[in-house]
Design a protein around this motif. Structure first.
Motif, PDB file in Angstrom:
ATOM      1  N   GLN A 133      -2.370 -10.896   1.530  1.00 33.83           N
ATOM      2  CA  GLN A 133      -1.506 -10.304   2.547  1.00 33.83           C
ATOM      3  C   GLN A 133      -1.240  -8.847   2.172  1.00 33.83           C
ATOM      4  O   GLN A 133      -0.952  -8.540   1.024  1.00 33.83           O
ATOM      5  CB  GLN A 133      -0.178 -11.052   2.626  1.00 33.83           C
ATOM      6  CG  GLN A 133       0.834 -10.428   3.574  1.00 33.83           C
ATOM      7  CD  GLN A 133       0.411 -10.578   5.029  1.00 33.83           C
ATOM      8  OE1 GLN A 133       0.149 -11.691   5.477  1.00 33.83           O
ATOM      9  NE2 GLN A 133       0.321  -9.478   5.745  1.00 33.83           N
ATOM     10  N   GLN A 134      -1.352  -7.962   3.144  1.00 33.16           N
ATOM     11  CA  GLN A 134      -1.049  -6.552   2.926  1.00 33.16           C
ATOM     12  C   GLN A 134       0.306  -6.214   3.515  1.00 33.16           C
ATOM     13  O   GLN A 134       0.658  -6.672   4.591  1.00 33.16           O
ATOM     14  CB  GLN A 134      -2.128  -5.659   3.553  1.00 33.16           C
ATOM     15  CG  GLN A 134      -3.441  -5.671   2.786  1.00 33.16           C
ATOM     16  CD  GLN A 134      -4.315  -4.497   3.161  1.00 33.16           C
ATOM     17  OE1 GLN A 134      -3.913  -3.620   3.923  1.00 33.16           O
ATOM     18  NE2 GLN A 134      -5.521  -4.473   2.620  1.00 33.16           N
ATOM     19  N   LEU A 135       1.054  -5.381   2.778  1.00 31.64           N
ATOM     20  CA  LEU A 135       2.349  -4.874   3.235  1.00 31.64           C
ATOM     21  C   LEU A 135       2.324  -3.356   3.221  1.00 31.64           C
ATOM     22  O   LEU A 135       1.655  -2.744   2.401  1.00 31.64           O
ATOM     23  CB  LEU A 135       3.484  -5.347   2.313  1.00 31.64           C
ATOM     24  CG  LEU A 135       3.793  -6.834   2.217  1.00 31.64           C
ATOM     25  CD1 LEU A 135       4.930  -7.049   1.243  1.00 31.64           C
ATOM     26  CD2 LEU A 135       4.151  -7.396   3.577  1.00 31.64           C
ATOM     27  N   SER A 136       3.090  -2.769   4.113  1.00 37.42           N
ATOM     28  CA  SER A 136       3.295  -1.327   4.101  1.00 37.42           C
ATOM     29  C   SER A 136       4.744  -1.082   4.470  1.00 37.42           C
ATOM     30  O   SER A 136       5.198  -1.468   5.548  1.00 37.42           O
ATOM     31  CB  SER A 136       2.371  -0.621   5.098  1.00 37.42           C
ATOM     32  OG  SER A 136       2.582   0.783   5.058  1.00 37.42           O
ATOM     33  N   SER A 181       0.800  -1.226   0.000  1.00 34.33           N
ATOM     34  CA  SER A 181       0.000   0.000   0.000  1.00 34.33           C
ATOM     35  C   SER A 181       0.826   1.266   0.000  1.00 34.33           C
ATOM     36  O   SER A 181       0.313   2.345  -0.262  1.00 34.33           O
ATOM     37  CB  SER A 181      -0.932   0.008   1.227  1.00 34.33           C
ATOM     38  OG  SER A 181      -0.166  -0.088   2.415  1.00 34.33           O
ATOM     39  N   LYS A 182       2.122   1.150   0.285  1.00 33.03           N
ATOM     40  CA  LYS A 182       2.931   2.351   0.383  1.00 33.03           C
ATOM     41  C   LYS A 182       4.386   2.014   0.094  1.00 33.03           C
ATOM     42  O   LYS A 182       4.904   1.013   0.557  1.00 33.03           O
ATOM     43  CB  LYS A 182       2.797   2.960   1.791  1.00 33.03           C
ATOM     44  CG  LYS A 182       3.453   4.321   1.950  1.00 33.03           C
ATOM     45  CD  LYS A 182       3.203   4.863   3.343  1.00 33.03           C
ATOM     46  CE  LYS A 182       3.837   6.238   3.529  1.00 33.03           C
ATOM     47  NZ  LYS A 182       3.626   6.763   4.899  1.00 33.03           N
ATOM     48  N   ALA A 183       5.057   2.863  -0.690  1.00 34.20           N
ATOM     49  CA  ALA A 183       6.487   2.683  -0.943  1.00 34.20           C
ATOM     50  C   ALA A 183       7.270   3.107   0.291  1.00 34.20           C
ATOM     51  O   ALA A 183       6.780   3.875   1.113  1.00 34.20           O
ATOM     52  CB  ALA A 183       6.898   3.517  -2.156  1.00 34.20           C
ATOM     53  N   PRO A 184       8.524   2.624   0.494  1.00 30.16           N
ATOM     54  CA  PRO A 184       9.233   1.752  -0.450  1.00 30.16           C
ATOM     55  C   PRO A 184       8.974   0.279  -0.190  1.00 30.16           C
ATOM     56  O   PRO A 184       8.874  -0.145   0.936  1.00 30.16           O
ATOM     57  CB  PRO A 184      10.692   2.098  -0.171  1.00 30.16           C
ATOM     58  CG  PRO A 184      10.708   2.455   1.285  1.00 30.16           C
ATOM     59  CD  PRO A 184       9.396   3.116   1.576  1.00 30.16           C
ATOM     60  N   CYS A 185       8.838  -0.469  -1.273  1.00 32.04           N
ATOM     61  CA  CYS A 185       8.754  -1.925  -1.218  1.00 32.04           C
ATOM     62  C   CYS A 185       9.726  -2.467  -2.250  1.00 32.04           C
ATOM     63  O   CYS A 185      10.099  -1.765  -3.184  1.00 32.04           O
ATOM     64  CB  CYS A 185       7.345  -2.406  -1.547  1.00 32.04           C
ATOM     65  SG  CYS A 185       6.082  -1.936  -0.345  1.00 32.04           S
ATOM     66  N   CYS A 186      10.121  -3.703  -2.099  1.00 35.42           N
ATOM     67  CA  CYS A 186      10.956  -4.319  -3.129  1.00 35.42           C
ATOM     68  C   CYS A 186      10.204  -5.521  -3.686  1.00 35.42           C
ATOM     69  O   CYS A 186       9.385  -6.137  -3.005  1.00 35.42           O
ATOM     70  CB  CYS A 186      12.323  -4.721  -2.593  1.00 35.42           C
ATOM     71  SG  CYS A 186      12.303  -6.138  -1.471  1.00 35.42           S
ATOM     72  N   TYR A 187      10.510  -5.838  -4.940  1.00 30.39           N
ATOM     73  CA  TYR A 187       9.789  -6.909  -5.608  1.00 30.39           C
ATOM     74  C   TYR A 187       9.994  -8.241  -4.914  1.00 30.39           C
ATOM     75  O   TYR A 187       9.074  -9.055  -4.832  1.00 30.39           O
ATOM     76  CB  TYR A 187      10.223  -7.001  -7.077  1.00 30.39           C
ATOM     77  CG  TYR A 187       9.556  -8.134  -7.810  1.00 30.39           C
ATOM     78  CD1 TYR A 187       8.214  -8.058  -8.170  1.00 30.39           C
ATOM     79  CD2 TYR A 187      10.262  -9.300  -8.124  1.00 30.39           C
ATOM     80  CE1 TYR A 187       7.593  -9.105  -8.824  1.00 30.39           C
ATOM     81  CE2 TYR A 187       9.646 -10.343  -8.778  1.00 30.39           C
ATOM     82  CZ  TYR A 187       8.310 -10.252  -9.122  1.00 30.39           C
ATOM     83  OH  TYR A 187       7.688 -11.295  -9.773  1.00 30.39           O
TER      84      TYR A 187
END
Length: 396
Positions: free
Chosen positions: A381-384, A350-356
């Protein structure tokens, strides 16, 4: 004149018309070349005509007191004026469309050619033995330096030759007329060969670009399904994540990983042709179920990925997954339903930064969880910022 040009168009061994698909490139290339050539021509004009003016003013015994010297002096000044006017309009003209630039260039070169014809005509009126060196030099020089579309080359050459016949030919003997006629034809041939060579070069460049585009597509696409391959999916995802990091209002990213249930049994029962058919139909089902996805890919044998360039809600992800399950149920082989099913793992960043890698790991974990808990279901699954913020959610 029109009939002559029409006849030439059918008899010449190449097209007088630049093909439509390279016409704009040809125009731009002509403008670029002509800009450079006209700078050279202006330099030659200034050097030559300033010398001629000095010769009239300072090295001629009569100076400007004779009518003849006054005419030559005026002609030299007119040609210098043409060069000055070109240099004045050249810089502001560069912001104009290529078509307008080409028109101004064509008018300028036509005036320069006309000037040489008028001067040579006056030379012949004064002295029939003066020859045609002035016009011959201009014809061959402009043919070598100025590029025009083939049809306009023929039109300009025909008009120039017609003027020559009216103005100069009556003052020349048969041999001189023949020599100058040959010069016109040689100049036309050089111009047409120049334009033809440019057309061939532009066509080859166009073909190279098209081939490179096709090769790039082949490198990125899975040959069976036409979807992106695993490497291309990773590149697209990394690019989206990098763009999101540089955006103040990040939209996040959503990754679906989908794996067909009992695909091996389909292969074993119906054969590999049926298995390939299921994979291609699965790709079509994905296109229908995820019409607004940023990327669709095949990342393994019967494993697929769907990328959205923004974060979806759990409800949206669930609805899309159900839509895919419905599409898969329609797959048939030899008019028999195959009951194709799949399990889906979804990771929503839902929000950067994320990595592939984090996205893929979490989506794969959700896919494993869906398989472990009965298959034919979706787990989300949600990530932030790379951290879990919501519990797993199972969707039957």
């Amino acid at each position: 004149m029109h009939q002559v040009l029409k006849s030439l168009k059918h008899r010449l061994p190449f097209e007088l018309k630049v093909p439509d698909y390279i016409r704009q490139e040809f125009l731009q290339e002509s403008v670029r070349k002509n800009n450079f050539s006209l700078k050279i021509i202006c330099g030659i004009i200034f050097a030559t005509e300033l010398f001629n003016i000095a010769r009239v003013l300072f090295w001629s015994r009569s100076g400007l007191t004779t009518r003849n010297n006054q005419i030559y002096f005026s002609m030299y000044c007119i040609l210098i004026l043409f060069g000055v006017l070109w240099l004045v309009v050249r810089h502001p003209l560069q912001r104009a469309p290529a078509g307008l630039q080409w028109v101004v260039q064509s008018v300028t070169t036509s005036l320069i050619l006309l000037w040489h014809m008028v001067l040579n005509t006056y030379d012949l009126y004064r002295d029939p033995a003066a020859g045609t060196t002035v016009l011959t030099t201009a014809l061959l020089g402009l043919s070598l330096l100025i590029q025009l579309p083939p049809f306009y080359n023929v039109a300009q050459s025909a008009a120039s030759y017609l003027l020559f016949r009216i103005m100069m030919a009556p003052l020349m003997d048969a041999g001189d007329r023949l020599n100058l006629t040959i010069t016109f034809l040689v100049g036309l041939a050089v111009s047409l060969a120049h334009a033809h060579h440019t057309c061939i070069t532009l066509k080859q460049q166009k073909q190279i670009v098209e081939i490179n585009t096709k090769l790039q597509e082949l490198v990125q696409l899975d040959p069976l399904t036409g979807l992106l391959n695993k490497t291309a999916v990773e590149c697209w995802a990394e690019q989206m994540l990098q763009e999101a990091e540089h955006t103040e209002k990040s939209k996040g990213l959503t990754l679906f990983l989908m794996d067909l249930d009992e695909f091996k049994s389909i292969n074993d029962r119906y054969g590999h042709p049926c298995g390939d058919h299921v994979l291609t139909e699965t790709a079509e089902a994905m296109r229908r179920a995820f019409p607004h996805a940023a990327a669709l890919g095949r990342v393994g044998g019967d494993e697929f990925a769907i990328l959205y360039d923004h974060s979806l809600s759990e409800a949206q992800a669930t609805d899309l997954s159900h839509g895919l399950l419905e599409q898969l149920e329609k797959i048939q082989w030899e008019n028999q339903p195959l009951k194709v099913r799949c399990s889906i793992g979804v990771c929503i960043c839902s929000k950067a930064p994320c990595c592939y890698q984090n996205l893929y790991t979490e989506a794969d974990r959700m896919l494993y969880h869906a398989k472990k808990n009965g298959k034919c279901r979706c787990c989300i699954q949600q990530l932030s910022c790379g951290k879990n913020t919501a519990p797993e959610k199972n969707c039957v």
